[in-house]
Design a protein around this motif. Structure first.
Motif, PDB file in Angstrom:
ATOM      1  N   UNK A   4       0.801  -1.206   0.000  1.00  0.00           N
ATOM      2  CA  UNK A   4       0.000   0.000   0.000  1.00  0.00           C
ATOM      3  C   UNK A   4       0.840   1.264   0.000  1.00  0.00           C
ATOM      4  N   UNK A   5       2.104   1.169   0.341  1.00  0.00           N
ATOM      5  CA  UNK A   5       2.960   2.343   0.322  1.00  0.00           C
ATOM      6  C   UNK A   5       3.533   2.597  -1.069  1.00  0.00           C
ATOM      7  N   UNK A   6       3.303   1.681  -1.990  1.00  0.00           N
ATOM      8  CA  UNK A   6       3.918   1.784  -3.309  1.00  0.00           C
ATOM      9  C   UNK A   6       3.269   2.858  -4.176  1.00  0.00           C
ATOM     10  N   UNK A   7       1.976   3.115  -4.020  1.00  0.00           N
ATOM     11  CA  UNK A   7       1.294   4.122  -4.821  1.00  0.00           C
ATOM     12  C   UNK A   7       0.972   3.618  -6.210  1.00  0.00           C
ATOM     13  N   UNK A   8       0.781   4.569  -7.129  1.00  0.00           N
ATOM     14  CA  UNK A   8       0.425   4.222  -8.501  1.00  0.00           C
ATOM     15  C   UNK A   8       1.663   3.781  -9.271  1.00  0.00           C
ATOM     16  N   UNK A   9       1.505   2.747 -10.080  1.00  0.00           N
ATOM     17  CA  UNK A   9       2.654   2.286 -10.867  1.00  0.00           C
ATOM     18  C   UNK A   9       2.929   3.214 -12.052  1.00  0.00           C
ATOM     19  N   UNK A  10       4.154   3.184 -12.530  1.00  0.00           N
ATOM     20  CA  UNK A  10       4.523   3.888 -13.746  1.00  0.00           C
ATOM     21  C   UNK A  10       4.236   2.940 -14.911  1.00  0.00           C
ATOM     22  N   UNK A  11       2.998   3.014 -15.407  1.00  0.00           N
ATOM     23  CA  UNK A  11       2.558   2.087 -16.448  1.00  0.00           C
ATOM     24  C   UNK A  11       3.379   2.210 -17.727  1.00  0.00           C
ATOM     25  N   UNK A  12       4.072   3.343 -17.927  1.00  0.00           N
ATOM     26  CA  UNK A  12       4.845   3.498 -19.163  1.00  0.00           C
ATOM     27  C   UNK A  12       6.001   2.519 -19.247  1.00  0.00           C
ATOM     28  N   UNK A  13       6.379   1.934 -18.128  1.00  0.00           N
ATOM     29  CA  UNK A  13       7.509   1.000 -18.078  1.00  0.00           C
ATOM     30  C   UNK A  13       7.091  -0.447 -18.326  1.00  0.00           C
ATOM     31  N   UNK A  14       5.782  -0.706 -18.410  1.00  0.00           N
ATOM     32  CA  UNK A  14       5.271  -2.080 -18.362  1.00  0.00           C
ATOM     33  C   UNK A  14       4.351  -2.370 -19.541  1.00  0.00           C
ATOM     34  N   UNK A  15       4.505  -3.553 -20.106  1.00  0.00           N
ATOM     35  CA  UNK A  15       3.518  -4.101 -21.028  1.00  0.00           C
ATOM     36  C   UNK A  15       2.881  -5.297 -20.344  1.00  0.00           C
ATOM     37  N   UNK A  16       1.564  -5.284 -20.273  1.00  0.00           N
ATOM     38  CA  UNK A  16       0.816  -6.408 -19.711  1.00  0.00           C
ATOM     39  C   UNK A  16       0.601  -7.416 -20.828  1.00  0.00           C
ATOM     40  N   UNK A  17       0.900  -8.675 -20.538  1.00  0.00           N
ATOM     41  CA  UNK A  17       0.650  -9.757 -21.486  1.00  0.00           C
ATOM     42  C   UNK A  17      -0.346 -10.714 -20.844  1.00  0.00           C
ATOM     43  N   UNK A  18      -1.420 -10.985 -21.561  1.00  0.00           N
ATOM     44  CA  UNK A  18      -2.426 -11.931 -21.075  1.00  0.00           C
ATOM     45  C   UNK A  18      -2.686 -12.974 -22.162  1.00  0.00           C
ATOM     46  N   UNK A  19      -2.663 -14.232 -21.768  1.00  0.00           N
ATOM     47  CA  UNK A  19      -2.965 -15.336 -22.671  1.00  0.00           C
ATOM     48  C   UNK A  19      -4.383 -15.797 -22.349  1.00  0.00           C
ATOM     49  N   UNK A  20      -5.221 -15.867 -23.368  1.00  0.00           N
ATOM     50  CA  UNK A  20      -6.609 -16.272 -23.138  1.00  0.00           C
ATOM     51  C   UNK A  20      -6.981 -17.496 -23.969  1.00  0.00           C
ATOM     52  N   UNK A  21      -7.934 -18.215 -23.450  1.00  0.00           N
ATOM     53  CA  UNK A  21      -8.578 -19.325 -24.156  1.00  0.00           C
ATOM     54  C   UNK A  21      -9.895 -19.593 -23.434  1.00  0.00           C
TER      55      UNK A  21
END
Length: 168
Positions: A4-21
């Motif tokens: 909870x002390x981390x705050x909002x992430x810097x989304x510009x540094x991250x790509x989310x990968x999700x595999x679906x089926x």
């Protein structure tokens, strides 16, 4: 994982990968939690349900790779990794709900451990139990007194640790 002390992430540094089926029943909640991420890649393994319609509705910014046949999780993940242009990739299962605090905590852990190849969170089930996401190498298990699985399943880390492999 929550910090909870981390705050909002810097989304510009991250790509989310999700595999679906065939993930229509669960993917919406997962993606709604990640809607602030500008870089999302969804690799679909030939779903014939509403999975991709839900993806498009929840995260219109997502890049979608539609496989005509299921190529398996690892192959699909590699397809996603090949498209990443950010500093980090975050793989998220379609049935997982990831908090922004957890993502910020993972980024902070990556910054503290620049030589780490993989950073893995502690997974908490909806009932509050911990899902084991780390383990020791197969041949090291013989050195852990029996019953190995019972002792290991109760081993909840209280901080960062280095493991032979992670899952989840």
């Amino acid at each position: 994982m929550s910090d909870s002390s981390a705050g909002a992430p810097d989304w510009s540094r991250i790509t989310v990968i999700m595999i679906t089926h065939h993930g229509a029943a669960v993917v919406g909640d997962s993606l709604i939690a990640l809607k602030q991420a500008p870089h999302i890649i969804v690799v679909d393994n030939a779903s014939d349900d509403d999975t991709l319609d839900i993806v498009r509705a929840c995260v219109p910014q997502a890049r979608i790779v539609e496989n005509a046949v299921g190529v398996g999780y690892a192959n699909a993940a590699n397809q996603g990794f090949d498209l990443v242009e950010t500093e980090f990739a975050l793989t998220v299962n379609p049935d997982a709900v990831v908090s922004p605090d957890a993502v910020a905590g993972l980024l902070a852990a990556a910054d503290r451990n620049p030589r780490a190849a993989i950073i893995c969170p502690q997974s908490i089930n909806p009932d509050g139990t911990v899902e084991l996401t780390h383990d020791v190498a197969l041949f090291e298990r013989q050195h852990i007194p029996p019953p190995y699985h019972k002792r290991h399943a109760d081993a909840r880390p209280e901080g960062e640790l280095c493991a032979d492999f992670v899952s989840g």
